[in-house]
Design an enzyme around this catalytic site. Structure first.
Site, short mmCIF file in Angstrom:
data_model
loop_
_atom_site.label_atom_id
_atom_site.label_comp_id
_atom_site.label_asym_id
_atom_site.label_seq_id
_atom_site.Cartn_x
_atom_site.Cartn_y
_atom_site.Cartn_z
N LYS A 192 36.54 36.00 28.30
CA LYS A 192 37.97 35.81 28.39
C LYS A 192 38.46 36.02 29.82
CE LYS A 192 38.57 37.98 23.84
NZ LYS A 192 37.64 39.11 23.60
N GLY A 193 37.63 36.62 30.65
CA GLY A 193 38.06 37.06 31.98
C GLY A 193 38.66 35.98 32.86
N GLU A 220 34.62 31.54 37.09
CA GLU A 220 34.38 32.93 36.68
C GLU A 220 35.38 33.88 37.34
OE1 GLU A 220 33.39 35.13 34.80
OE2 GLU A 220 31.27 35.60 34.95
N ASP A 221 35.66 34.97 36.69
CA ASP A 221 36.60 35.95 37.25
C ASP A 221 35.97 36.74 38.38
OD1 ASP A 221 34.86 37.30 35.52
OD2 ASP A 221 36.42 38.37 34.43
N ASP A 277 29.63 40.50 39.96
CA ASP A 277 29.32 41.89 40.24
C ASP A 277 27.86 41.94 40.70
OD1 ASP A 277 29.78 44.69 40.17
OD2 ASP A 277 29.04 44.85 38.14
N LYS A 320 31.76 41.25 44.50
CA LYS A 320 31.50 42.61 45.01
C LYS A 320 30.16 42.60 45.72
CE LYS A 320 33.67 45.18 41.21
NZ LYS A 320 33.33 45.99 40.02
N PHE A 377 36.16 49.42 40.40
CA PHE A 377 36.41 48.68 39.16
C PHE A 377 37.85 48.19 39.17
CE2 PHE A 377 36.62 47.53 34.74
CZ PHE A 377 35.36 46.97 34.56
N VAL A 378 38.04 46.91 38.92
CA VAL A 378 39.37 46.31 39.00
C VAL A 378 39.76 45.65 37.67
CG1 VAL A 378 39.38 45.99 41.51
CG2 VAL A 378 38.41 44.20 40.05
N ARG A 411 44.29 42.92 30.86
CA ARG A 411 44.07 41.53 31.28
C ARG A 411 45.38 40.83 31.65
NH1 ARG A 411 38.85 39.94 29.88
NH2 ARG A 411 38.04 40.76 27.91
#
Ligand code: IMP
Ligand code: MG
Length: 182
Positions: free
Chosen positions: A46-47, A104-105, A108, A136, A157-158, A170
């Protein structure tokens, strides 16, 4: 303390105007490349839902944009990546011979993106590109290219603008750093 209560919103890392400026830059790059052609933009649920919605609207009518979505879940808890990706929902479009852009959001460790790249390139598309809002660099475990990159962020972490912690936050228009409640 239990559940999501142990984390709180700390400060805004990227405000909504900064995000919109970047989204519009990314959309311009996509427009320049795909003018007059068809491209299937695939959002990772869902990101990436909110990023995708803004991005496609900035691309404009000169590109024949089709929208599709996939959903993945990575095993393990919500703030670290196990690298084992499960495809929960596939796209509806047939990918063969198409220009694909995966949206993509955040990248990582890169494990999710590397997995998805392999999955999509095996489907013999005409082209495969990735568009990722946040990266990141400090956390990278595998080398996988981002073709359209938004921001590089520190190892924090965001949440917000589609990104969550355990399903929370969200819907926030800005991107926040979260911190452990003290
Ligand atoms: P990777 O496989 O380690 O690159 O993890 C990618 C996924 O982890 C993203 O699609 C997010 O769902 C999640 N993730 C990683 N870092 C964050 C973060 O700071 N906030 C929210 N989700 C994150
Ligand atoms: Mg996620």
């Amino acid at each position: 303390m239990s559940g999501t209560d142990e984390y709180v919103l700390d400060y805004i890392m990227l405000n909504k105007d900064t995000i919109q400026g970047k989204v519009s830059e990314l959309a311009s790059s996509i427009r320049r490349e795909y003018e007059g052609r068809e491209v299937v933009m695939i959002g990772v649920l869902k990101g990436a839902a909110i990023f995708m919605a803004d991005l496609v609207r900035c691309v404009g009518p000169s590109v024949d944009v089709k929208m599709d979505f996939i959903a993945v879940s990575s095993y393990g808890n919500s703030s670290t990546s196990s690298g084992i990706v499960k495809l929960v929902k596939d796209m509806d479009t047939y990918a063969g011979g198409k220009n694909l852009i995966l949206v993509e959001d955040i990248m990582d460790t890169g494990l999710t993106l590397a997995y998805l790249r392999e999955m999509f390139t095996a489907r013999a598309p005409k082209s495969f590109r990735t568009c990722v809002l946040l990266e990141k660099p400090a956390r990278k475990k595998v080398e996988t290219a981002i073709d359209y990159k938004g921001f590089a962020v520190d190892d924090e972490f965001v949440v917000g603008y589609g990104l969550d912690y355990a399903g929370k936050w969200r819907h926030l228009p800005d991107i926040w750093r979260v911190a452990k409640r003290v």
